[in-house]
Scaffold this active site. Sequence first.
Site, PDB file in Angstrom:
ATOM      1  N   HIS A  86      95.167  61.364  46.261  1.00  0.00           N
ATOM      2  CA  HIS A  86      95.122  62.146  47.509  1.00  0.00           C
ATOM      3  C   HIS A  86      96.302  63.094  47.634  1.00  0.00           C
ATOM      4  O   HIS A  86      97.406  62.822  47.132  1.00  0.00           O
ATOM      5  CB  HIS A  86      95.013  61.232  48.731  1.00  0.00           C
ATOM      6  CG  HIS A  86      96.189  60.341  48.990  1.00  0.00           C
ATOM      7  ND1 HIS A  86      97.237  60.707  49.808  1.00  0.00           N
ATOM      8  CD2 HIS A  86      96.461  59.081  48.582  1.00  0.00           C
ATOM      9  CE1 HIS A  86      98.104  59.709  49.887  1.00  0.00           C
ATOM     10  NE2 HIS A  86      97.660  58.718  49.151  1.00  0.00           N
ATOM     11  N   ASP A  88      97.123  64.507  50.831  1.00  0.00           N
ATOM     12  CA  ASP A  88      97.735  64.418  52.158  1.00  0.00           C
ATOM     13  C   ASP A  88      98.889  63.422  52.146  1.00  0.00           C
ATOM     14  O   ASP A  88      98.941  62.509  51.309  1.00  0.00           O
ATOM     15  CB  ASP A  88      96.700  64.025  53.217  1.00  0.00           C
ATOM     16  CG  ASP A  88      96.047  62.675  52.938  1.00  0.00           C
ATOM     17  OD1 ASP A  88      95.633  62.444  51.779  1.00  0.00           O
ATOM     18  OD2 ASP A  88      95.949  61.858  53.866  1.00  0.00           O
ATOM     19  N   GLU A 152      93.288  60.667  52.987  1.00  0.00           N
ATOM     20  CA  GLU A 152      93.413  59.249  52.660  1.00  0.00           C
ATOM     21  C   GLU A 152      94.209  58.494  53.708  1.00  0.00           C
ATOM     22  O   GLU A 152      93.922  57.333  54.010  1.00  0.00           O
ATOM     23  CB  GLU A 152      94.070  59.097  51.281  1.00  0.00           C
ATOM     24  CG  GLU A 152      93.973  57.693  50.686  1.00  0.00           C
ATOM     25  CD  GLU A 152      95.107  56.777  51.103  1.00  0.00           C
ATOM     26  OE1 GLU A 152      95.000  55.555  50.871  1.00  0.00           O
ATOM     27  OE2 GLU A 152      96.116  57.271  51.648  1.00  0.00           O
ATOM     28  N   HIS A 423     105.839  55.789  52.639  1.00  0.00           N
ATOM     29  CA  HIS A 423     105.749  56.021  54.094  1.00  0.00           C
ATOM     30  C   HIS A 423     107.092  56.013  54.813  1.00  0.00           C
ATOM     31  O   HIS A 423     107.115  56.005  56.043  1.00  0.00           O
ATOM     32  CB  HIS A 423     104.822  54.991  54.766  1.00  0.00           C
ATOM     33  CG  HIS A 423     103.377  55.186  54.464  1.00  0.00           C
ATOM     34  ND1 HIS A 423     102.371  54.650  55.237  1.00  0.00           N
ATOM     35  CD2 HIS A 423     102.749  55.862  53.474  1.00  0.00           C
ATOM     36  CE1 HIS A 423     101.199  54.972  54.727  1.00  0.00           C
ATOM     37  NE2 HIS A 423     101.412  55.708  53.650  1.00  0.00           N
TER      38      HIS A 423
END
Length: 450
Positions: A86, A88, A152, A423
């Site tokens: 992904h 994003d 995603e 993250h």
Amino acid sequence: MIDYKKYIENNKDYAIEVLKNLVSFKSVLDEYKENSFSPFGEGNKKALEYMMQLGQNDGFVTKNIDNYAMHIEYGDGEEILGILGHLDVVPVNANDWNSDPFTLTYKDKKFYARGSIDDKGPVVASYIALKILKDIGFKPNKKIRLILGCDEESGSRCLQRYFKHEPKPSIGFSPDAEFPLIYGEKAMMSYDILGKDYDSIISEFSAGDRYNIVPAIAKMKLKKDLKNEYLEFLKRNNYHGEVKGDEYIAYGLASHAMCPDKGINAIFILFKFLQEFDNSQLVKFMNKYFVDDTLGLKIGYNYYDEDMKELTSNLAIFNLKDNNFKLGVNCRIPLDSLFTVIEDCLKRITKEFNYSYNILSTSLRHFVDPNSYLVKTLMSVYQSVTNDYKNPPVTIGGGTYARELSNAVAFGPLFVGREDVCHIANEYINEDDFYKAIEIYLLAIYKLCS
């Protein structure tokens, strides 16, 4: 097989150039605009267009599905090997970073940038692996598609659209987790609890914007002055926070929702403080059922499975304004049968306090037999490159694109023992690991398509 290692060496500069370009796109979802020219925002569209052009320049066949997702294709055959990544990325707070999150920064043998490990770095590693195989003249026995989506992190609407137009690969892997290999991913559920607040001292509260992240900051305004008490509370409990004007702020530590115990939930901090000064129904509810609980123990939906491990529960969002509140939770669930258990618990606790709940989304468990051809082949490749015969394949609470296919697993890029920076601020990929991932993905494609 031709000596591929010299090709990896010769492509290192190119790989870094591609990674540098790809991370520069601010491909964070701002607003989903269905069927628009930029359904997931301009940054995602630009990242997708960049990979399309890159693939075309390097001689691949490419296809764009409505700017939702695209593929880079090599080889022929009825069967398809899918490599699912992904483009994003999750949001950033630039103040938490030591460098520009959208500029590739090299320091201490690490490449820093948002997306470097999740998932642009692994996408580039997979792309370079495929390019090398094409350059050395490898003739695969099946079609190979590097499938890249743009949603995603927020529900995978990209691949839902893609697979309405394109066939699903019969076998595949997603370079979006960790090594050695992930053969199982927990089921998922996100839900909201909604209600009225008439008796608390809270006038406003805001925390969190994504269900898959432990909120690192929470802010509230109160109907009475407790500023000195709050500062003393922070000091006494060694929490981080401050008061700015009439705003009470708590600082926690972000982490992925699949491992909320690794974070520090800022919502918890504020409600633990409120418990000392506020005897309202809302504060009682929050402390009775949510505060300091990442396993669903207080609510009663905690569970452990031998293969899939424990259920986790992440209080991701809490907002209150004009006496209306919403809290949002994301659960990672070992077994599909627990969906009804969770809903029964929600019915019970919301009835007790006269609140309501709303199930936002569910996703079934993904499981591939650890003795299957796919798992055994990929594990043999990993072991041949790393000489790691100690660590077995595992299951996780995270959700990857692998669950979009019945016969796909998550495979890398995080190596055993490495810090998981997915993250969070100052995300990076280790330089040596990046090149080693290229080698592993190259051999994996070769083995699965020979």
